[in-house]
Design a protein around this motif. Structure first.
Motif, PDB file in Angstrom:
ATOM      1  N   ALA A 245       0.840  -1.199   0.000  1.00 16.47           N
ATOM      2  CA  ALA A 245       0.000   0.000   0.000  1.00 16.47           C
ATOM      3  C   ALA A 245       0.873   1.246   0.000  1.00 16.47           C
ATOM      4  N   ASP A 246       0.394   2.276  -0.654  1.00 19.73           N
ATOM      5  CA  ASP A 246       1.112   3.554  -0.687  1.00 19.73           C
ATOM      6  C   ASP A 246       0.706   4.407   0.506  1.00 19.73           C
ATOM      7  N   LEU A 247       1.665   5.131   1.056  1.00 17.04           N
ATOM      8  CA  LEU A 247       1.358   6.079   2.114  1.00 17.04           C
ATOM      9  C   LEU A 247       0.717   7.309   1.486  1.00 17.04           C
ATOM     10  N   ALA A 248      -0.367   7.783   2.075  1.00 23.34           N
ATOM     11  CA  ALA A 248      -1.063   8.938   1.514  1.00 23.34           C
ATOM     12  C   ALA A 248      -1.854   9.645   2.601  1.00 23.34           C
ATOM     13  N   VAL A 249      -1.976  10.950   2.446  1.00 25.21           N
ATOM     14  CA  VAL A 249      -2.789  11.747   3.366  1.00 25.21           C
ATOM     15  C   VAL A 249      -3.628  12.719   2.550  1.00 25.21           C
ATOM     16  N   TRP A 250      -4.766  13.109   3.137  1.00 27.83           N
ATOM     17  CA  TRP A 250      -5.608  14.147   2.540  1.00 27.83           C
ATOM     18  C   TRP A 250      -5.664  15.315   3.511  1.00 27.83           C
ATOM     19  N   ARG A 251      -5.381  16.512   2.990  1.00 31.79           N
ATOM     20  CA  ARG A 251      -5.296  17.712   3.819  1.00 31.79           C
ATOM     21  C   ARG A 251      -6.597  18.515   3.689  1.00 31.79           C
ATOM     22  N   PRO A 252      -7.458  18.467   4.693  1.00 33.37           N
ATOM     23  CA  PRO A 252      -8.764  19.132   4.607  1.00 33.37           C
ATOM     24  C   PRO A 252      -8.681  20.621   4.316  1.00 33.37           C
TER      25      PRO A 252
ATOM     26  N   GLY B 224       8.328   5.770  -3.638  1.00 33.62           N
ATOM     27  CA  GLY B 224       9.377   6.686  -3.218  1.00 33.62           C
ATOM     28  C   GLY B 224       9.248   8.090  -3.784  1.00 33.62           C
ATOM     29  N   GLN B 225       8.239   8.334  -4.614  1.00 35.94           N
ATOM     30  CA  GLN B 225       8.041   9.652  -5.209  1.00 35.94           C
ATOM     31  C   GLN B 225       6.742  10.272  -4.708  1.00 35.94           C
ATOM     32  N   GLY B 226       6.810  11.530  -4.295  1.00 34.32           N
ATOM     33  CA  GLY B 226       5.643  12.229  -3.793  1.00 34.32           C
ATOM     34  C   GLY B 226       4.824  12.853  -4.908  1.00 34.32           C
ATOM     35  N   ILE B 227       3.515  12.695  -4.827  1.00 33.94           N
ATOM     36  CA  ILE B 227       2.602  13.268  -5.813  1.00 33.94           C
ATOM     37  C   ILE B 227       1.534  14.070  -5.081  1.00 33.94           C
ATOM     38  N   ILE B 228       1.271  15.277  -5.566  1.00 37.13           N
ATOM     39  CA  ILE B 228       0.258  16.134  -4.961  1.00 37.13           C
ATOM     40  C   ILE B 228      -0.864  16.351  -5.974  1.00 37.13           C
ATOM     41  N   GLN B 229      -2.100  16.156  -5.536  1.00 38.43           N
ATOM     42  CA  GLN B 229      -3.244  16.343  -6.421  1.00 38.43           C
ATOM     43  C   GLN B 229      -4.411  16.899  -5.622  1.00 38.43           C
ATOM     44  N   GLN B 230      -5.155  17.810  -6.222  1.00 43.19           N
ATOM     45  CA  GLN B 230      -6.256  18.467  -5.522  1.00 43.19           C
ATOM     46  C   GLN B 230      -7.588  17.817  -5.863  1.00 43.19           C
ATOM     47  N   LEU B 231      -8.346  17.495  -4.812  1.00 43.62           N
ATOM     48  CA  LEU B 231      -9.718  17.020  -4.982  1.00 43.62           C
ATOM     49  C   LEU B 231     -10.424  17.124  -3.646  1.00 43.62           C
ATOM     50  N   GLY B 232     -11.462  17.950  -3.592  1.00 40.54           N
ATOM     51  CA  GLY B 232     -12.228  18.102  -2.372  1.00 40.54           C
ATOM     52  C   GLY B 232     -12.036  19.451  -1.712  1.00 40.54           C
TER      53      GLY B 232
ATOM     54  N   TRP C 122       5.471  11.500   6.633  1.00 38.67           N
ATOM     55  CA  TRP C 122       4.708  11.847   5.422  1.00 38.67           C
ATOM     56  C   TRP C 122       3.379  12.445   5.859  1.00 38.67           C
ATOM     57  N   GLY C 123       3.322  13.775   5.840  1.00 34.67           N
ATOM     58  CA  GLY C 123       2.133  14.488   6.267  1.00 34.67           C
ATOM     59  C   GLY C 123       2.469  15.472   7.376  1.00 34.67           C
ATOM     60  N   ILE C 124       1.422  16.139   7.858  1.00 38.46           N
ATOM     61  CA  ILE C 124       1.565  17.094   8.961  1.00 38.46           C
ATOM     62  C   ILE C 124       0.397  16.872   9.924  1.00 38.46           C
ATOM     63  N   PRO C 125       0.488  17.410  11.124  1.00 31.03           N
ATOM     64  CA  PRO C 125      -0.641  17.283  12.057  1.00 31.03           C
ATOM     65  C   PRO C 125      -1.926  17.837  11.437  1.00 31.03           C
ATOM     66  N   GLY C 126      -3.015  17.108  11.596  1.00 30.17           N
ATOM     67  CA  GLY C 126      -4.291  17.520  11.018  1.00 30.17           C
ATOM     68  C   GLY C 126      -4.630  16.820   9.724  1.00 30.17           C
TER      69      GLY C 126
END
Length: 366
Positions: free
Chosen positions: A104-111, A122-130, A352-356
């Protein structure tokens, strides 16, 4: 006097009949040879050479039509399984040509931003949805084997799905009530995640199956009921299930096993974390003690298992198969850090990610 006497009509008929019979015999013989593969030929894909009557020849044979061509040596035995290793350690054994289950890939969604941060190979991808207020509901809605980015908007009851197969945005209105809880899963077993909501006030499940259409099931209800849909009977279909937070009782409506009731949990700090921890294809009943950081797992093959891993108000349990061995790993996410115990051995810590952020691990790259 001519050496060749004129041919009579009767003689001509006999000659025609005889020639026709011979031609018929020849055509029948050709058909028999063709149907049985008795003609010499060379397979254009594999290069395999076959002589008369299916006689196998060496690939370097000069001619397939030569009946005296040498036979090929005894074929080298072929493995019917593929052995999958990580370094020198055997991970799994699969049927030949099968696709190994990727980690599984590590992933977070930032509200606050509506952005998805996915760590793929090993590569970070940023995508907007929501947007803020949405609920992330990643799943394989198009059945291409890759998790799609998706959110559910409680204010409108609309699902927004970015299909990984063609990069198009799919919208579907399904829900809308303030009591509607999104419960996506593959309820019909066709390999696609189905859109579904659970009415927390009524205990009714509303499922929009990709093949079975609309399905309405009353199962649960009450303020303490927590939805825990998973494949508990191993038939490839998501089962409807709830966990009573006050009683610690699991109520499972299996698609093949029928009604199952288990008492496992009960503490006000117990968070249900069903997953396939023993790799037998069935989700195991398990709870995570939010106060103690202890995992209580009731495996279908391994029995009772206790693991201390996590703890603290910021630790969110995120069990998933992170090492690709077919077993869910015990893991928590807290303050932007992932803490994983690989079931194959060893621990893993990744920032991978930040608080929240909301953790949304899935198989995005498959």
């Amino acid at each position: 006097m001519s050496l060749f006497a004129p041919t009579t009509a009767e003689s001509r008929r006999k000659l025609i009949y005889g020639a026709s019979a011979c031609a018929l015999v020849v055509f029948i013989g050709l058909g028999v040879f063709a149907n049985n593969g008795w003609f010499p030929h060379t397979d254009s894909l594999t290069g395999k050479k076959t002589g008369w009557f299916g006689h196998e020849l060496a690939k370097n044979a000069g001619s397939t039509w030569n009946p005296l061509a040498a036979s090929s040596p005894t074929p080298t035995p072929q493995l019917s399984k593929e052995y999958i290793y990580a370094g020198q350690r055997l991970l799994a054994v699969e049927d030949a040509n099968a696709n190994a289950t990727p980690p599984a890939d590590l992933a977070v969604w930032r509200p606050s931003e509506g952005d998805w941060y996915v760590l793929k190979a090993g590569q970070g991808i940023i995508q907007q949805l929501g947007q803020d207020g949405d609920i992330p509901v990643a799943g394989d809605y198009d059945g291409d084997g890759k998790a799609d980015l998706a959110v559910y908007r409680p204010s409108s009851g609309v699902w927004f799905i970015e299909r990984s197969s063609d990069s198009t945005l799919q919208t579907q209105e399904w829900g809308g009530s303030s009591y509607a809880v999104p419960v996506p899963g593959d309820y019909d077993g066709d390999g696609k995640t189905d859109i579904a909501v659970y009415g927390h006030d009524s205990g009714v499940w509303y499922i929009l199956g990709s093949t079975m259409g609309i399905r309405v099931v009353e199962w649960g209800g009450g303020a303490s009921a927590i939805t825990v849909p998973a494949d508990f009977d191993g038939d490839g279909k998501t089962d409807i299930a709830v966990y009573g937070h006050d009683s610690g009782v699991w109520y499972i409506l299996g698609t093949t096993s029928g009604v199952q009731i288990y008492e496992w949990g009960g503490s006000s700090f117990a968070i249900p974390v069903p997953a396939d921890y023993d790799g037998d294809g069935k989700a195991d009943i398990a709870v995570y003690g939010h106060d103690s950081g202890v995992w209580y797992i009731l495996g279908t093959t391994i029995g009772y298992k206790l693991v201390e891993w996590g703890g603290g108000s910021n630790a969110i349990p995120v069990p998933r198969d992170y090492d690709g061995d077919g077993k869910a790993d015990v893991a928590v996410f807290g303050d932007g850090v992932w803490y994983i115990i690989n079931s194959s051995g060893g621990n893993r810590t990744v920032e991978w990610g930040i608080p929240g952020d909301i953790p949304v691990p899935a198989y995005y790259r498959r």
